[in-house]
Each structure stands twice: as C-alpha cells, then as structure tokens.
Design an enzyme around this catalytic site. Structure first.
Site: not given
Ligand SMILES: [Zn+2]
Length: 163
Positions: A87, A135
């Site tokens: 992840e 972001e």
C-alpha cells in the site's frame, strides 16, 4: 458494507439465522454452511525521516481530500506486513522496510475494523502519489494538516509527544 449473505455460497439455498457457536449466525439448512462475519483488517504505515512524517492526501471517499497515513485493507491470504509495503508503494512510490509494530487498534461499529500500525523506514523509490492517493508529502510537526481517521490522529499525537 459488511452485510451477511442471503444465499449459501456453497449450494445457493436461502440462509437462515440460527444460534451457532455462541452467536446468531447465518446458516444453510441444506448443507450446514455457517457464515462467519469476520472483521476487516486494515494496515496503517507510520514512516518518518529527519523529523518529518509521510502523509497522503486521499483521492477517494471516505475522507476524500483529507490527509492521513498510508493505509489499506489486508487482502485475503496476505501478510499484513506485505500489505504495509504494497500500500505504501502504491500510494507514495516509496519502498519501505518494516521497523516495528507500533500499535493495534480496534474500531467498533457497523464495519468492525482492526487496524495494525507499523513503524517503517523509507529505503528507496521516488516520492510520487498513486493509486487512491492524490498527493504524498513529508510534513514537519509544525506544518501538519488536519487529519482524517482516528487511527492516523492517534499515531500523530503519540509522535508529537517526543518533540
Ligand atoms: Zn448450503
């Protein structure tokens, strides 16, 4: 969310609620299948470098547009450490090395979630947001944005006590 099935995944017969193994569970009157409503397991990764913490801005709901620690659900059959590594790479482009288990938290509610939090070091890669992150950025304690999710807030509160 975590809704129990209406039909038996083994034989297709409508399931019934019945007491089984100490709780009311969905059981199949035809083949004796018992449905266990297992908790979801999520992994959160806490990565710091030169007194800055790595956060990602969420690009999807829930909490879209908010910042949080890199996180994701553990896939079936996946080691939670692999989840953290996978992840973090997907969301930030960074390769990490798990350092230690930071904490385990539990959130009751309609979708019971166990959150495993690892402390990790960035060991390579290039910082670049990806997957469901809009972001990815390092933050110093004085420039922290508002955070989504109690798990992220709890980790950051603990981190801030050392400054
Ligand atoms: Zn069945």
């Amino acid at each position: 969310m975590n809704r129990p099935p209406n039909f038996c995944p083994q034989c297709g017969t409508p399931l019934q609620d019945a007491p089984k193994f100490g709780a009311v569970r969905r059981v199949c009157p035809n083949c004796d299948y018992v449905h266990f409503n297992d908790p979801k397991v999520a992994v959160v990764t806490f990565i710091t470098q030169e007194n800055r913490v790595l956060l990602v801005k969420r690009g999807v709901e829930p909490e879209e547009g908010q910042w949080a620690l890199p996180a994701g659900y553990v896939d079936y059959g996946e080691d939670p450490r692999e989840t953290a590594i996978r992840e973090t790479y997907e969301e930030t482009g960074l390769h990490i090395e798990i350092q230690s288990l930071f904490d385990v938290m539990f959130y009751r509610g309609h979708n019971a979630v166990i959150v495993i939090i690892y402390q990790a070091n960035a060991i390579g890669g290039q910082l670049q947001a990806g997957d469901d992150a809009a972001e990815a950025k390092w933050f110093a304690p004085t420039e922290l944005p508002e955070l989504a999710f109690e798990s992220s807030r709890a980790v950051i509160r603990k981190w801030l006590t050392q400054f």
